[in-house]
Design a protein around this motif. Structure first.
Motif, PDB file in Angstrom:
ATOM      1  N   GLY A 740       4.419   8.192   5.260  1.00 14.71           N
ATOM      2  CA  GLY A 740       5.141   8.284   6.522  1.00 14.71           C
ATOM      3  C   GLY A 740       6.513   7.653   6.441  1.00 14.71           C
ATOM      4  N   SER A 741       7.161   7.647   7.596  1.00 14.77           N
ATOM      5  CA  SER A 741       8.470   7.014   7.718  1.00 14.77           C
ATOM      6  C   SER A 741       8.464   6.200   9.007  1.00 14.77           C
ATOM      7  CB  SER A 741       9.577   8.052   7.763  1.00 14.77           C
ATOM      8  OG  SER A 741      10.829   7.440   7.919  1.00 14.77           O
ATOM      9  N   PRO A 742       8.540   4.854   8.935  1.00 14.80           N
ATOM     10  CA  PRO A 742       8.664   4.077   7.695  1.00 14.80           C
ATOM     11  C   PRO A 742       7.346   4.023   6.937  1.00 14.80           C
ATOM     12  CG  PRO A 742       8.417   2.617   9.561  1.00 14.80           C
ATOM     13  CD  PRO A 742       8.532   4.002  10.138  1.00 14.80           C
ATOM     14  N   LEU A 743       7.450   3.666   5.647  1.00 16.43           N
ATOM     15  CA  LEU A 743       6.255   3.570   4.815  1.00 16.43           C
ATOM     16  C   LEU A 743       5.412   2.377   5.242  1.00 16.43           C
ATOM     17  CD1 LEU A 743       7.952   4.188   1.353  1.00 16.43           C
ATOM     18  CD2 LEU A 743       6.652   5.833   2.683  1.00 16.43           C
ATOM     19  N   LEU A 744       4.099   2.579   5.320  1.00 16.08           N
ATOM     20  CA  LEU A 744       3.159   1.500   5.619  1.00 16.08           C
ATOM     21  C   LEU A 744       2.215   1.334   4.437  1.00 16.08           C
ATOM     22  CD1 LEU A 744       2.279   2.310   9.344  1.00 16.08           C
ATOM     23  CD2 LEU A 744       3.998   0.729   8.474  1.00 16.08           C
ATOM     24  N   SER A 745       1.786   0.091   4.165  1.00 18.00           N
ATOM     25  CA  SER A 745       0.965  -0.156   2.981  1.00 18.00           C
ATOM     26  C   SER A 745      -0.002  -1.290   3.240  1.00 18.00           C
ATOM     27  CB  SER A 745       1.851  -0.483   1.766  1.00 18.00           C
ATOM     28  OG  SER A 745       2.579  -1.683   1.991  1.00 18.00           O
ATOM     29  N   ASN A 746      -0.953  -1.435   2.304  1.00 20.99           N
ATOM     30  CA  ASN A 746      -1.938  -2.507   2.334  1.00 20.99           C
ATOM     31  C   ASN A 746      -2.311  -2.832   0.899  1.00 20.99           C
ATOM     32  OD1 ASN A 746      -3.387  -4.361   3.851  1.00 20.99           O
ATOM     33  ND2 ASN A 746      -4.178  -2.767   5.217  1.00 20.99           N
ATOM     34  N   ASN A 747      -2.725  -4.096   0.638  1.00 18.14           N
ATOM     35  CA  ASN A 747      -3.091  -4.544  -0.700  1.00 18.14           C
ATOM     36  C   ASN A 747      -4.564  -4.915  -0.753  1.00 18.14           C
ATOM     37  OD1 ASN A 747      -0.403  -4.254  -1.269  1.00 18.14           O
ATOM     38  ND2 ASN A 747       0.062  -6.438  -1.199  1.00 18.14           N
ATOM     39  N   VAL A 748      -5.124  -4.845  -1.956  1.00 17.33           N
ATOM     40  CA  VAL A 748      -6.505  -5.269  -2.184  1.00 17.33           C
ATOM     41  C   VAL A 748      -6.582  -5.935  -3.562  1.00 17.33           C
ATOM     42  CG1 VAL A 748      -7.315  -3.137  -3.296  1.00 17.33           C
ATOM     43  CG2 VAL A 748      -8.908  -4.523  -1.969  1.00 17.33           C
ATOM     44  N   THR A 749      -7.491  -6.904  -3.671  1.00 19.94           N
ATOM     45  CA  THR A 749      -7.689  -7.609  -4.945  1.00 19.94           C
ATOM     46  C   THR A 749      -8.787  -6.911  -5.742  1.00 19.94           C
ATOM     47  OG1 THR A 749      -7.034  -9.709  -3.970  1.00 19.94           O
ATOM     48  CG2 THR A 749      -8.325  -9.804  -6.007  1.00 19.94           C
ATOM     49  N   VAL A 750      -8.502  -6.681  -7.032  1.00 19.96           N
ATOM     50  CA  VAL A 750      -9.477  -6.072  -7.937  1.00 19.96           C
ATOM     51  C   VAL A 750      -9.807  -7.091  -9.040  1.00 19.96           C
ATOM     52  CG1 VAL A 750      -9.938  -4.175  -9.513  1.00 19.96           C
ATOM     53  CG2 VAL A 750      -8.583  -3.762  -7.458  1.00 19.96           C
ATOM     54  N   ASN A 751     -11.087  -7.436  -9.175  1.00 23.09           N
ATOM     55  CA  ASN A 751     -11.565  -8.349 -10.225  1.00 23.09           C
ATOM     56  C   ASN A 751     -12.114  -7.521 -11.377  1.00 23.09           C
ATOM     57  OD1 ASN A 751     -11.118 -10.785  -8.678  1.00 23.09           O
ATOM     58  ND2 ASN A 751     -12.874 -10.169  -7.439  1.00 23.09           N
ATOM     59  N   ILE A 752     -11.538  -7.711 -12.564  1.00 23.75           N
ATOM     60  CA  ILE A 752     -11.985  -7.004 -13.766  1.00 23.75           C
ATOM     61  C   ILE A 752     -12.755  -8.001 -14.642  1.00 23.75           C
ATOM     62  CG2 ILE A 752     -11.301  -5.635 -15.758  1.00 23.75           C
ATOM     63  CD1 ILE A 752     -10.634  -4.308 -13.119  1.00 23.75           C
TER      64      ILE A 752
END
Length: 933
Positions: A740-752
């Motif tokens: 979209g405009s404006p860009l929207l985002s989210n983060n997530v933690t990945v455990n390897i």
């Protein structure tokens, strides 16, 4: 366009930077069309920010518009023009015109609002939609007649907008300007003096429009006028408050011009619709006669006859009412209901006796309708014409000379009816008068006028009223009742019983067509004497018409961020009934984010009443209900399907708060580790999710060298092989970003988590295996069963089951003499040592882990079965060295024997080790060790 000097003057006059800073806000005012790179203002100075703060905070300008007109120079703190701004393209006629920006700073996060007002410069000249206007005007047009001209348009605003008009030459016509509600001015050309086609058959005028800028800009259009000799065509045009009216005669030929609606309203031709009788010539905007109009067929007896229709525009919504008055022409002659009238009159009829005659009927109206009657001959009778209640003329013959049946039994008269048209039309009817004998009393009605009412849609045979008359003669019982001077409509709806005088319904009565009837009735006796009366019948309205809902304009889709009050649809509701039956209540479903508001009489707007959310409800079926005030009330419904268009107001959300993934070490590159999934509640491009790794380091190298992610599917791959012994686990951040405009985002933690594989063989720590030394374990011949010879010590760098070790005896000189502990690696004797056992015993022990497949290591062990060192040395020592080394060895052996003997004495069979060393090379020293237990 203004010249360079004018532009330079604008730069000086209009470039005023009005700055106001309060609570993170700053405002500027600049003229439009500033060149790229021009300075808007010093944002750092105006907000009191240090330049270093702009740099460290990564100051940036954010705008919701797709075009970035302003940019920030972090080094100087100046706001600069990035793209030239045209006020008319940005805001059209809206004032004030402003661009709203935000400046964002990080560490800490700060937000400043920037408003830049774009002031107008006079860079547009007025212009007309058409290159010329053409009129055909009758030479009979009266002075003061008006002709609407298309107005000019100037995109500029304020003093730079359209200000005035001029017309040249102005000897025959002048201009009048009509201010509209929206601030615009309609231009009307007024005829000042009569036209004479024989003197001048055409005119060419120049209409010029001026703005108020400096310098003044103007636009022109030519007006071509052809003078026509038209007798009846008078186009009277009047425009006021969204209405335009025309007046034309009936019976105009198909294709005749009514007027130029586009020119008169200054509107776009493509947005007009034509009606049943009036059509539109889209090439020049003329309203033309679509079908020949018969005023009598269209409006009947109604004198004011017109055809009306609506013109609707959108963006913004506008409504214009167009009315075309149909003027009557004298195209109908008067007509008598009968071709011959027979009248019986007693010879005893007194002078002044009145004898009503059936009136002629003329469908025309006004001056063209019935005007007068004549009667020939007039030796016995004269005419008496009276105006009736409905405007009709009632005709009576009045006896002015006595009748004598013996002299003349029959009189033949001619009654002629004339209308007032030009040329005049007429009709005649023959009146045959039969002179009767004796009967000298006329019937007399009980009332001079009867008043009654009937409900519309009354069943046929319903009795409306009953009239009665009396006659002083003995034959009064033989009175006959008849309608007199009635229209075709009355004859189709009512009947009268000639004997009883009962008036009954025989047709379908519709209040919406006729609200009242005035019916003339006549009572006649057998002697030919008559009396007249009238019946006034009021029609009572019945609520038989449901409201009619017409959707004038409807936006089938609206953005979910539409503000409350946004117009969705324009609705017209009409009810043909009257009174309370005509009072309409318009409503929509409860618990919806919309409402109905009244705009004009019978017009409603469907508007948003609260905020919309497409993610909760993507579309609405809005039921509009119109209910009248009748008893019982009638209603109608209209369903509108409204879809909400998406706005990017939701960031992607991962399905899990965090992800854990396991991967076996020694994996091949491009191995799939796991898939992350994020869902965006928006729609379309706003819901298209892309995945990215957030930059980081791992073991001193970029994270991207170890891990990659498919931006579309969210699949995470290993870019290289992992080694559990070097890296057991790590964390990383994955970002999901929408389109979209404006860009929207989210983060997530990945455990390897790296899983161990059996990729390492066991390593033997003891006994130490060297190629330059001999290790031997000594077992005394007196050793008992279970004697601990030595212990194999090994490790495995793997983990878990892969590091569980077991020990097995692979080879032995005498398998019956030794065994190895499976778990602990201890080598013990399994029987009593005898003299027969060889001194030198060689053992091979296998150390094996528990992995799949398992890995192993082999260690060789020398065991000496002896009670003395000479025996051991004779088996394990190389005596080919020079004598000095032998002497040294002998010395160390004697020393070792002494130490061993001492240890046996002190510890009584305890476990200890004596290390015997000798030099075995002239260059370097190696240790030869023999272990004693």
């Amino acid at each position: 366009m203004p010249g360079p000097e004018a532009m330079a003057r604008h730069s000086v006059l209009f470039l005023t930077l009005l700055i106001q800073t309060a609570r993170g806000q700053v405002s500027y005012s600049i003229p439009e069309e500033m060149t790229k790179g021009s300075t808007v203002g010093n944002i750092a100075q105006d907000l009191g920010l240090d330049l270093q703060r702009l740099k460290s905070g990564k100051a940036r300008i954010f705008t919701r518009d797709s075009t970035e007109y302003i940019e920030l120079n972090r080094n100087t703190g100046l706001l600069l023009i990035r793209e030239k701004m045209d006020r008319e393209s940005l805001c059209a006629k809206t004032t004030p015109c402003a661009v709203h920006l935000q400046m964002i700073l990080e560490n800490p996060m700060e937000l400043y609002t920037i408003t830049i007002e774009i002031t107008d410069i006079n860079d547009n000249a007025p212009s007309f939609l058409k290159k010329d206007f053409r009129f055909e005007i009758s030479e009979s047009a009266a002075a003061g007649a008006g002709f609407m001209l298309g107005r000019a348009f100037d995109p500029d605003v304020g003093t730079n907008a359209l200000q005035s008009y001029s017309l040249k030459p102005s000897d025959q016509f002048r201009l009048e300007l009509h201010s509209q509600a929206d601030g615009s001015k309609n231009v009307e050309m007024i005829l000042q003096s009569p036209l004479d086609r024989e003197t001048q058959s055409s005119f060419t005028l120049l209409l010029e429009a001026f703005d108020g800028g400096d310098p003044v800009l103007s636009g022109t259009v030519q007006i071509h006028i052809i003078v026509r000799s038209v007798l009846f065509l008078t186009l009277l045009v009047h425009i006021a408050r969204g209405q335009v009216s025309y007046s034309i005669p009936e019976e105009m030929e198909k294709g005749s011009i009514v007027g130029n609606i586009a020119q008169d309203l200054g509107l776009d031709l493509q947005r007009l619709k034509s009606g049943k009788y009036i059509g539109l010539d889209k090439e020049n905007g003329h309203l033309v006669v679509k079908n020949k109009i018969d005023r009598e067929e269209l409006c009947g007896e109604i004198s004011a006859c017109s055809v009306s229709f609506d013109v609707i525009f959108e963006n913004p919504m506008e409504l214009y009412r167009v009315s075309v008055d149909i003027q009557d022409i004298n195209d109908n002659s008067p007509v008598f209901p009968k071709s011959k009238i027979e009248q019986k009159i007693s010879e005893l009829a007194v002078l002044g006796a009145r004898f009503p005659l059936e009136s002629a009927i003329d469908p025309d109206v006004g001056v063209n309708t019935l005007k007068k009657y004549t009667l020939q001959p007039t030796d016995h009778f004269k005419l008496n014409v009276q105006n009736g209640a409905g405007g009709n003329k009632n005709v009576e013959m009045v006896l002015h000379s006595p009748l004598d049946r013996e002299k003349k039994q029959h009189h033949n008269l001619i009654l002629t009816a004339f209308d007032g048209g030009k040329p005049q039309r007429s009709a005649t009817v023959q009146i045959n008068i039969i002179v009767l004998d004796v009967n000298d009393n006329a019937p007399v009605f009980s009332q001079s006028s009867y008043k009654t009412s009937v409900v519309e849609n009354a069943p046929k045979t319903t009795i409306v009223t009953k009239i009665s008359a009396t006659d002083a003669d003995e034959s009064s019982h033989g009175i006959q009742y008849n309608f007199e001077h009635v229209t075709y409509t009355v004859k189709a709806l009512f009947s009268i019983d000639a004997d009883s005088g009962e008036v009954k319904v025989i047709g379908d009565i519709d209040y919406e067509k006729h609200k009242q009837f005035t019916v003339k009735v006549k009572a006649s006796d057998h002697g030919g004497l008559t009396d007249s009366s009238e019946i006034i019948i009021d029609v009572i309205d019945v609520n038989d018409n449901a409201p009619k809902i017409t959707i004038m304009s409807f936006s089938s889709a609206v953005s979910e961020d539409a503000i409350p009050g946004t117009v969705i649809a324009m609705i017209n509701v009409q009810d043909l009934d009257s009174g309370d039956n005509n009072k309409i209540t318009c409503s929509i479903d409860l618990n919806s984010p919309f409402k109905i508001v009244s705009s004009l009489t019978n017009y409603y707007n469907l508007v948003t009443d609260s905020e919309l959310d497409r993610e909760q409800t993507a579309e609405y079926n809005i039921t509009i209900t119109a209910v009248d005030g009748g008893n019982p009330p009638l209603s109608s419904k209209e369903i509108l399907n409204l879809k909400l268009s998406d706005v990017n107001d939701h960031a992607p959300q991962f399905e899990q708060e965090s992800y854990n993934a396991f991967i076996a070490e020694n994996n091949p590159p491009s191995t799939t580790i796991l898939t992350v999934k994020a869902i965006d509640m928006d729609w379309g491009q706003n819901a298209k999710v892309s995945y990215f790794l957030i930059d980081g380091d791992l073991n001193g190298a970029p994270l991207a060298s170890y891990i990659s992610i498919n931006s579309e599917s969210g699949v995470i791959y290993a870019e290289k092989s992992f080694d559990y012994e070097q890296l057991k686990s790590f964390k990383m951040q994955v970002k999901a970003q929408d389109g979209g405009s404006p860009l929207l985002s989210n983060n997530v933690t990945v455990n390897i988590i790296i899983q161990d594989q059996n990729d390492n063989a066991p390593q033997v720590l003891y006994p130490i295996q060297t190629g330059a030394s001999v290790v031997a374990e000594i077992v005394p011949r007196a050793a008992d069963v279970g004697y601990l010879v030595t212990k194999v010590v090994a490790v495995d760098v793997d983990s878990g089951q892969n590091a569980w070790l077991s020990y097995k005896l692979q080879k032995a000189t005498d398998r019956a003499l030794f065994e190895v502990g499976l778990q602990n690696g201890e080598i013990r004797t399994v029987r009593q040592v005898t003299d027969k056992d060889a001194v030198k015993q060689k053992l091979a022990v296998v150390v094996e882990d528990n992995g799949q497949p398992s890995r192993s290591a082999v260690v060789s062990i020398n065991v000496a079965v002896a009670d003395s060192f000479p025996e051991v040395l004779s088996e394990f020592t190389d005596f080919t060295h020079e004598k000095q080394y032998i002497d040294n060895l002998t010395f160390y052996l004697i020393l070792a024997l002494a130490v061993v003997s001492l240890l046996f004495i002190l510890f009584n069979e305890g476990l200890y080790t004596v290390v015997l060393c000798s030099f075995v090379s002239l260059v370097e020293v190696h240790w030869k060790c023999i272990s004693f237990y």
